[in-house]
Scaffold this motif. Sequence first.
Motif: not given
Length: 478
Positions: A267-281
């Motif tokens: 978990e420390a080296v990965t990010v959730q795709t939903s979280q990444l999508a939220a960041q991109l949005r």
Amino acid sequence: MLASQVEQQQGDDEKKPLSISEALDVAKGSLEKLKLRVLGEVSEVNVKPGYANAYFTLKDETGTLPCQMWHDRFEKCGITLEVGMMVELVGRFSLYPKKGRMHFQVFAISVAGEGMLRQQVAILQRKLEAEGLMAPERKVPVPAYPMKIGVVTSPRGDAIHDVLRTTRRRFPLAHIYVAGVPVEGARAPEYIVEGMRACFRARVEVILLVRGGGSYEDLMPFNDEQLARAIVKCPIPVVTGIGHEPDTTIADLVGDLRASTPTGAAEAVTVQTSQLAAQLRSMGEYIAQRQQQRIQHATLSLDRYATRPIFKDPRSMFASDLITLDIAHDRLSRALPANIERDKTRLAAYASRLSVKPAIFDRASAKLENYSSRLRSSTASLDRNTLRLSAQCDRLREVSSKLLTPAQHEVALKAGRLHDLSPLATLSRGYAIARDGEGRIVKHASALSPGDTFEVTVADGSICATVDSIRASERSDS
């Protein structure tokens, strides 16, 4: 010895019985000859800086043993005793005769069982920490979105499944490179280091060093010094997830990032795709908002510029210059004809004055011709005088040469005679001149007395001397 003394005393009732002090001395001498190794649990500790000894008590299921150890020897062993710790002692029994108390005099102390392992790990931890290998500023930052992740762990343990499952759930775009190595056993640190090298050769962006839970002995490969130094030298950030939450190893302390479990490391080296999508949005909305603000600002600036007169009528920018040009043109059109007429009048006056000048020029030309003829005649006279002067100079040099020759011969003769009469020439032939202390020339021996100082001048210098004695010449003065 004690047994022999007791038997001897029992066999001979007529001998005098031992006093208390003597009996205690006999017991003390016998006990101090026994050197033992004792294992037990610490039940009481009394270590104070001002005491000469460190006091503590060991126990087991049926008995207790009071112990003491010289304070300087206790400090050198480097062990902090705690109640409940299993320790192994080397020492001998001793007796304090004045109080009749027996204790165990300790020579050496070591932690037994798991405690010994923890002591070794603590010593290594202090060593590496003193070298700065655990300093936060030394650690390599972990990339935010690594696409190539290396995992060094056992291929048959639960840790690899936890990492793969977490990575697939949170960030399936990442590529996982698994280096399957043993994580238990004497050679486990060597295999783990080789697994890290394999990940380095695969050019991964981050290395996960993980394993599942176990006993303290099971985690000892991750407390290896060579593994710790390999982690420090690794140019790729190393994230550890070893054991459970309370487990902390040397590898955790020197690693670039510590996670409590293998799942936590993933978990420390990965990010959730939903979280990444939220960041991109969120970033897209921020960029759109900023662009809209820039467009609105540019529109307002354009409207403000459009209201200026120069953009409505470009000729207004040159209106004042055109008016100035018209005024100058008007003034020039009026000034030029007047100036031309004035110049014509002055030109006519100069022409009339020039018509009178030829007569003046003729008179001046005649005077100039007269002066030229006179100058030419003066030049001829100067040439004659120059020739005459040259001839007279030649005669003068001839006459002077005739007059100077006899004089030169006479001067040479007198110079020779003068050289012959010179005192310097006389001195160069070996003669000397003596002068007294006042600089007068000494002509007679009687002019000096013994003890007087005088100066003798020779060809190349002077000599200062003192009169020791005077010898008169045999010839009489004339």
